[in-house]
Design an enzyme around this catalytic site. Structure first.
Site, PDB file in Angstrom:
ATOM      1  N   GLY A 236      -8.204   7.015  -0.607  1.00  0.00           N
ATOM      2  CA  GLY A 236      -7.521   5.956  -1.339  1.00  0.00           C
ATOM      3  C   GLY A 236      -6.010   6.080  -1.352  1.00  0.00           C
TER       4      GLY A 236
ATOM      5  N   ARG B 105       0.860  -1.183   0.000  1.00  0.00           N
ATOM      6  CA  ARG B 105       0.000   0.000   0.000  1.00  0.00           C
ATOM      7  C   ARG B 105       0.897   1.235   0.000  1.00  0.00           C
ATOM      8  NH1 ARG B 105      -4.190  -2.545  -1.655  1.00  0.00           N
ATOM      9  NH2 ARG B 105      -5.520  -3.554  -0.106  1.00  0.00           N
ATOM     10  N   GLU B 106       0.727   2.107  -0.986  1.00  0.00           N
ATOM     11  CA  GLU B 106       1.454   3.364  -1.038  1.00  0.00           C
ATOM     12  C   GLU B 106       0.487   4.486  -0.690  1.00  0.00           C
ATOM     13  OE1 GLU B 106       4.650   2.121  -4.497  1.00  0.00           O
ATOM     14  OE2 GLU B 106       2.999   3.445  -5.014  1.00  0.00           O
TER      15      GLU B 106
ATOM     16  N   GLU C 178       3.116  33.234  -0.884  1.00  0.00           N
ATOM     17  CA  GLU C 178       1.660  33.092  -0.959  1.00  0.00           C
ATOM     18  C   GLU C 178       1.057  34.352  -1.573  1.00  0.00           C
ATOM     19  OE1 GLU C 178      -1.429  31.022   2.064  1.00  0.00           O
ATOM     20  OE2 GLU C 178      -0.164  32.572   2.927  1.00  0.00           O
TER      21      GLU C 178
ATOM     22  N   GLU D 219      -4.605  30.720  10.147  1.00  0.00           N
ATOM     23  CA  GLU D 219      -4.774  30.783   8.701  1.00  0.00           C
ATOM     24  C   GLU D 219      -5.723  31.899   8.280  1.00  0.00           C
ATOM     25  OE1 GLU D 219      -3.210  29.310   6.197  1.00  0.00           O
ATOM     26  OE2 GLU D 219      -1.922  28.119   7.512  1.00  0.00           O
TER      27      GLU D 219
ATOM     28  N   ARG E 175      -3.119  27.628  -8.318  1.00  0.00           N
ATOM     29  CA  ARG E 175      -2.711  26.301  -7.849  1.00  0.00           C
ATOM     30  C   ARG E 175      -1.864  25.647  -8.934  1.00  0.00           C
ATOM     31  NH1 ARG E 175      -2.737  26.011  -2.498  1.00  0.00           N
ATOM     32  NH2 ARG E 175      -4.756  26.596  -1.596  1.00  0.00           N
TER      33      ARG E 175
ATOM     34  N   GLU F 277      -4.086  34.715   5.875  1.00  0.00           N
ATOM     35  CA  GLU F 277      -4.516  34.795   4.485  1.00  0.00           C
ATOM     36  C   GLU F 277      -5.453  35.957   4.196  1.00  0.00           C
ATOM     37  OE1 GLU F 277      -5.993  30.947   3.333  1.00  0.00           O
ATOM     38  OE2 GLU F 277      -4.012  30.033   3.543  1.00  0.00           O
TER      39      GLU F 277
ATOM     40  N   ALA G  31      -7.816  28.214   4.090  1.00  0.00           N
ATOM     41  CA  ALA G  31      -7.436  26.919   4.642  1.00  0.00           C
ATOM     42  C   ALA G  31      -5.923  26.825   4.720  1.00  0.00           C
ATOM     43  CB  ALA G  31      -7.982  25.780   3.772  1.00  0.00           C
TER      44      ALA G  31
ATOM     45  N   GLU H 141      -4.851  12.319   5.009  1.00  0.00           N
ATOM     46  CA  GLU H 141      -5.225  13.707   5.298  1.00  0.00           C
ATOM     47  C   GLU H 141      -6.618  13.810   5.908  1.00  0.00           C
ATOM     48  OE1 GLU H 141      -5.580  18.095   3.168  1.00  0.00           O
ATOM     49  OE2 GLU H 141      -5.273  16.343   1.922  1.00  0.00           O
TER      50      GLU H 141
END
Length: 183
Positions: free
Chosen positions: A116, A38-39, A141, A93, A65, A97, A77, A120
């Site tokens: 999967g 499993r990775e 940023e 945050e 992004r 931001e 976020a 996180e």
């Protein structure tokens, strides 16, 4: 009682160790006794803030992004620093931001965006009683902030203008909470 679907780790190795992401490859025993690999990505976790102004508008960000090569509309976020409480992350945050601070914080939900291939978790908070101030963005940023009413933001989701998964889910949660459907 052990879940009959549990996979048992046998060994683990680091495949990649970056600034944000860490990739691991584990050898596991499956419930039927066979073995496989499993990775997955080890992530520190994150917090998303739904900043609600007194007039009912929400504070959004528009940020480039790199992996997708375009700017996206998102709610504020950021990742959780080591040993940091998620509420503290959200407060940090929001200020960094957007420049806003909030008087009231309400925990709405947790989500696992990539089950999967990553561990996180994203904690979602509603922030109210906002006071404007100066942002404290990181040196690398760059973003724009703007405000939008919740119903208009949901129309943006429907039209495909907002596609960031965590933002879409947080908007649906906020809608249910603010309409008194989910407490």
């Amino acid at each position: 009682m052990t879940d009959p679907l549990t996979e048992t780790p046998l060994s683990s190795e680091t495949v990649f160790d970056g600034n944000l992401l860490h990739v691991r490859r584990d050898q596991v025993r499956l419930p039927d006794g066979s073995e496989t690999a499993r990775e997955y990505i080890v992530h520190p976790g994150a917090v998303l803030v739904v900043p609600l102004l007194d007039d009912g508008r929400l504070v959004f960000e528009r940020q480039f992004r790199y992996p997708l090569g375009k700017a996206f509309i998102e709610l504020p976020a950021g990742k959780i620093d080591p040993n940091e409480d998620p509420l503290v992350t959200g407060q940090r945050e929001l200020l960094e931001e957007t420049g806003y601070t909030a008087r009231e914080w309400r925990y709405l939900a947790a989500l696992h965006p990539c089950i999967g291939y990553s561990n996180e978790i994203i904690h979602i908070y509603l922030a109210t009683g906002l006071t404007a101030g100066n942002h404290r963005r990181d040196h690398d940023e760059t973003l724009e902030t703007f405000t939008q009413a919740l119903d208009e933001a949901l129309d943006m989701v429907r039209r495909g203008d907002i596609t960031d998964g965590k933002t879409v889910i947080a908007l649906f949660w906020a809608e249910k909470y603010l309409n008194g459907r989910w407490r």
